[in-house]
Design a protein around this motif. Structure first.
Motif, mmCIF file in Angstrom:
data_model
loop_
_atom_site.group_PDB
_atom_site.id
_atom_site.type_symbol
_atom_site.label_atom_id
_atom_site.label_comp_id
_atom_site.label_asym_id
_atom_site.label_seq_id
_atom_site.Cartn_x
_atom_site.Cartn_y
_atom_site.Cartn_z
ATOM 1 N N ASP A 312 -1.784 -4.628 4.503
ATOM 2 C CA ASP A 312 -0.492 -5.185 4.928
ATOM 3 C C ASP A 312 -0.748 -6.260 5.980
ATOM 4 O OD1 ASP A 312 2.074 -5.734 5.763
ATOM 5 O OD2 ASP A 312 2.336 -3.822 6.817
ATOM 6 N N ASP A 316 5.228 -5.382 6.922
ATOM 7 C CA ASP A 316 6.374 -4.794 6.223
ATOM 8 C C ASP A 316 6.021 -3.484 5.540
ATOM 9 O OD1 ASP A 316 4.785 -5.670 4.163
ATOM 10 O OD2 ASP A 316 6.309 -6.921 3.201
ATOM 11 N N ASP A 317 4.846 -2.949 5.848
ATOM 12 C CA ASP A 317 4.370 -1.674 5.294
ATOM 13 C C ASP A 317 4.116 -1.725 3.791
ATOM 14 O OD1 ASP A 317 4.385 -0.387 7.775
ATOM 15 O OD2 ASP A 317 6.498 0.155 7.572
ATOM 16 N N LEU A 318 3.946 -2.932 3.242
ATOM 17 C CA LEU A 318 3.584 -3.108 1.840
ATOM 18 C C LEU A 318 2.219 -3.790 1.779
ATOM 19 C CD1 LEU A 318 6.983 -4.449 0.422
ATOM 20 C CD2 LEU A 318 6.082 -2.112 0.241
ATOM 21 N N ASP A 319 1.339 -3.249 0.976
ATOM 22 C CA ASP A 319 0.005 -3.823 0.878
ATOM 23 C C ASP A 319 0.027 -5.162 0.152
ATOM 24 O OD1 ASP A 319 -1.362 -1.914 2.262
ATOM 25 O OD2 ASP A 319 -1.920 -0.733 0.504
ATOM 26 N N ASP A 320 -0.730 -6.101 0.680
ATOM 27 C CA ASP A 320 -0.853 -7.440 0.113
ATOM 28 C C ASP A 320 -2.267 -7.621 -0.432
ATOM 29 O OD1 ASP A 320 1.818 -8.073 1.178
ATOM 30 O OD2 ASP A 320 0.795 -7.992 3.117
ATOM 31 N N ASP A 370 -2.144 -5.828 13.853
ATOM 32 C CA ASP A 370 -2.082 -6.476 12.544
ATOM 33 C C ASP A 370 -3.488 -6.676 11.986
ATOM 34 O OD1 ASP A 370 -3.115 -8.833 13.771
ATOM 35 O OD2 ASP A 370 -1.100 -9.516 14.252
#
Length: 641
Positions: A312, A316-320, A370
């Protein structure tokens, strides 16, 4: 990697085959134009008859005179005697029988018969004694192809696995084999069989036994089956005739049954990435597309080794997803949307490097919450800070002591800052061939690779090379492909296992921030072509076990067991070559003792040309399964793989 091209160099016969073909093509290319064939057009065939066998110096004396037309047919303007005759030995070696490798000549002939057997299994009509007759001897015997002794060894309600511990009783006569083949055909309307010979042993003037990998998929609307096994096939041979099967014995058998319709996994690539022009116009393009458009000096390599990083990057707590690319093609950052799709955010990321990049990791190096980014970029390493929104700034960069292929991160010294280790492959100052193949010397036990490096995180994006002071220069020139941290000895600090493509693997035990190489003492040197490492306590005994991706080579398994292979070497060294072709390795930890190699009894060697493996509990039963990524750039003829 399969059979590795360098492995082919070691066996001799395979290399010379490729060399002869390459030289022939070069000779055709250096002429202005091939001579007309027939009434028109051009021909690239070698139309000049060449003398048979013998060293080059004797070939010139035996060579018949060539007409001007014959000379022009090879390459106009070339002296045929000067350029063609010395290559006769290379041309002869295209035929393995002339090169002394009767096992390979027999493999080719037997595989033609097995391909015919595959065709009978695929055909809609049942197998009959008449259709099978050209492939078998009149005295054929066979064990049941689906042993009645197969027992259920696993069943979670979705997958059921049957295994037979021993072959059944052989039944004489053609009818038994016909019924066995038709029994497989009746499993499903869609049958996909694949046979591969991996061992050849001549037993007499007219009898040869082969070991054959059997891989048969049977798909029906409501059920999918996979038959995995090994057949021992005895063949009868006669001059001028194809070999015929005299006996088929099932020596290993496994049948995997999945009921319930849809497969366990579905390809979601297009659904996730398909909205992006870069996916359609870039990522879907094959290697040859870019090789025809980008110059090699940009870093484009026909053998590509490129990893990815997942994490992430925008909070946004979504893996990229970050993808490393060939030289001349940009690395790409894809940000995950709430609906699970990915959008290309490369332009605003600042991380779209055009240089050849092999690996990347998302790591919080400055402890600000981050994910920052570290990239292995050919002979450099780059560290970029993240502003929290997925926009990156270069903070640290350094040349490396070798071509870098992969990264592994851990806080090895317990100072609260994450450090990283970078695997080196080819040495940067050498004249060795670049790319993923290298020039190992000696091939089976190389020690001329580039150096790996441990970078200590000193804070504020400052890093120090502490490889030597930390004790990691031991055995540090072995063409390393991958590394993985794990506290294998349960003492609270992170140890490091390194998989070497050429050369023995290394295990560095961490003793309070100082490392000691312990792979020899613990039986973990593993001389295969190591390309990845993954740790897990697969048997739940409280000790971490390790699995490495290597290469399974059917050609290597055939050739290295022939008596003429490296006959001048000791059995110990010959065994190292044989091990290179074996495939993936699983080592089980044993308390107070060296690791135990359980690769063969666990049935986990056949990973093909395996680049990467991971322990993952796919079915949530508490036991880690193994996922193996394999394959290579190939043509319609996949050859040894």
């Amino acid at each position: 990697m399969p059979a590795h091209p360098a492995f082919h160099r070691a066996t001799g016969a395979i290399t010379r085959l490729a060399f002869g073909a390459a030289v022939a093509l070069a000779l055709v290319a250096c002429g202005e134009k091939a001579a007309p064939a027939g009434g028109g057009g051009t021909s690239t065939e070698r139309s000049v008859p060449l003398p048979a066998g013998g060293p080059a110096e004797s070939q010139a004396a035996a060579e018949p005179a060539a007409s001007p037309a014959e000379t022009a047919a090879v390459a106009p303007g070339l002296d045929r005697k000067k350029y063609i005759a010395p290559l006769q030995d290379a041309y002869d070696r295209i035929d393995p029988a002339k090169d002394g490798w009767e096992s390979e000549a027999f493999n080719s002939a037997a595989m033609e018969q097995l391909h015919a057997l595959e065709a009978l299994l695929v055909a809609p009509a049942p197998v009959t004694p008449e259709t099978l007759a050209p492939l078998v001897a009149a005295t054929i015997t066979a064990t049941p192809l689906r042993p009645e002794t197969a027992a259920s060894v696993f069943d979670d309600g979705r997958l059921r696995v049957l295994r037979a511990a021993a072959p059944g009783t052989s039944v004489p006569g053609l009818a038994g084999l016909v019924e066995g083949l038709n029994g497989i055909k009746r499993l499903a309307p869609d049958i996909a069989p694949h046979f591969k010979i991996f061992r050849v042993s001549r037993e007499g003037a007219a009898s040869v036994t082969t070991s054959v990998i059997v891989d048969i998929a049977a798909h029906a609307p409501d059920q999918r089956r996979q038959i995995n096994g090994v057949w021992s096939c005895r063949w009868l041979t006669a001059d001028g005739a194809p070999p015929v099967l005299a006996d088929v014995s099932v020596t290993q058998y496994e049948e995997v049954i999945h009921s319930g319709g849809a497969p366990l996994f579905a390809d979601a690539t297009a659904a996730v990435l398909g909205r992006n022009p870069s996916y359609r116009e870039h990522l879907l393009m094959p290697t040859d597309h870019w090789r025809a458009r980008l110059p090699r000096d940009l870093g484009l390599d026909p053998v590509a080794n490129h990893g990815l990083a997942i994490g992430d990057v925008n909070g946004d707590d979504l893996d990229d997803l970050y993808l490393c690319q060939q030289g001349g093609l940009p690395n790409r950052l894809f940000i995950q949307n709430p609906d699970g799709t990915l959008r290309d955010a490369t332009a605003e990321s600042g991380a779209g490097w055009l240089d050849y990049c092999a690996a990347a990791l998302f790591i919080d190096f400055d402890n600000d919450g981050d994910r920052d980014l570290v990239i292995s970029q050919d002979f450099r390493v780059l560290v970029m800070s993240n502003d929290g929104a997925g926009r990156f700034t270069l903070e640290f960069g350094s040349s490396t002591k070798a071509q870098s292929f992969s990264l592994a991160a851990a806080d090895y010294d317990h100072d609260g800052l994450v450090d990283f280790y970078i695997c080196g492959y080819n040495p940067s100052a050498a004249d060795l061939r670049g790319g993923a193949m290298g020039e190992p010397m000696p091939f089976h036990d190389a020690n001329n690779g580039g150096r790996n490096m441990l970078w200590r995180n000193d804070g504020n994006f400052s890093f120090s090379d502490v490889t030597a002071s930390a004790g990691l220069e031991q055995n540090n020139t072995r063409h390393s492909f991958a590394a993985a941290w794990e506290d294998f000895d349960n003492d609270g600090d992170q140890d490091l296992y390194v998989a070497n493509d050429y050369g023995r693997n290394c295990l560095y035990r961490n003793d309070g921030g100082k490392f000691v190489e312990v792979a020899p003492a613990l039986g973990l040197e593993d001389t295969s072509s190591g390309m990845s490492v993954t740790w897990s306590d697969f048997n739940h005994d409280g000790l971490m076990d390790v699995y490495t991706s290597n290469m399974f080579s059917s050609a290597g398994n055939r050739i290295t067991y022939q008596p003429q292979f490296k006959a001048e070497l000791s059995e110990t060294v010959r065994a190292q070559f044989q091990h290179i072709a074996l495939g993936n390795s699983l080592f089980q930890a044993v308390a107070g003792a060296p690791f135990k190699d359980v690769s063969v009894p666990a049935g986990v060697t056949l990973g093909r040309w395996a680049w990467c493996s991971k322990f993952v509990d796919f079915n949530n039963d508490g036991f880690d399964d193994i996922l193996v990524a394999n394959g290579f750039i190939t043509t319609e003829d996949s050859g040894d793989l």
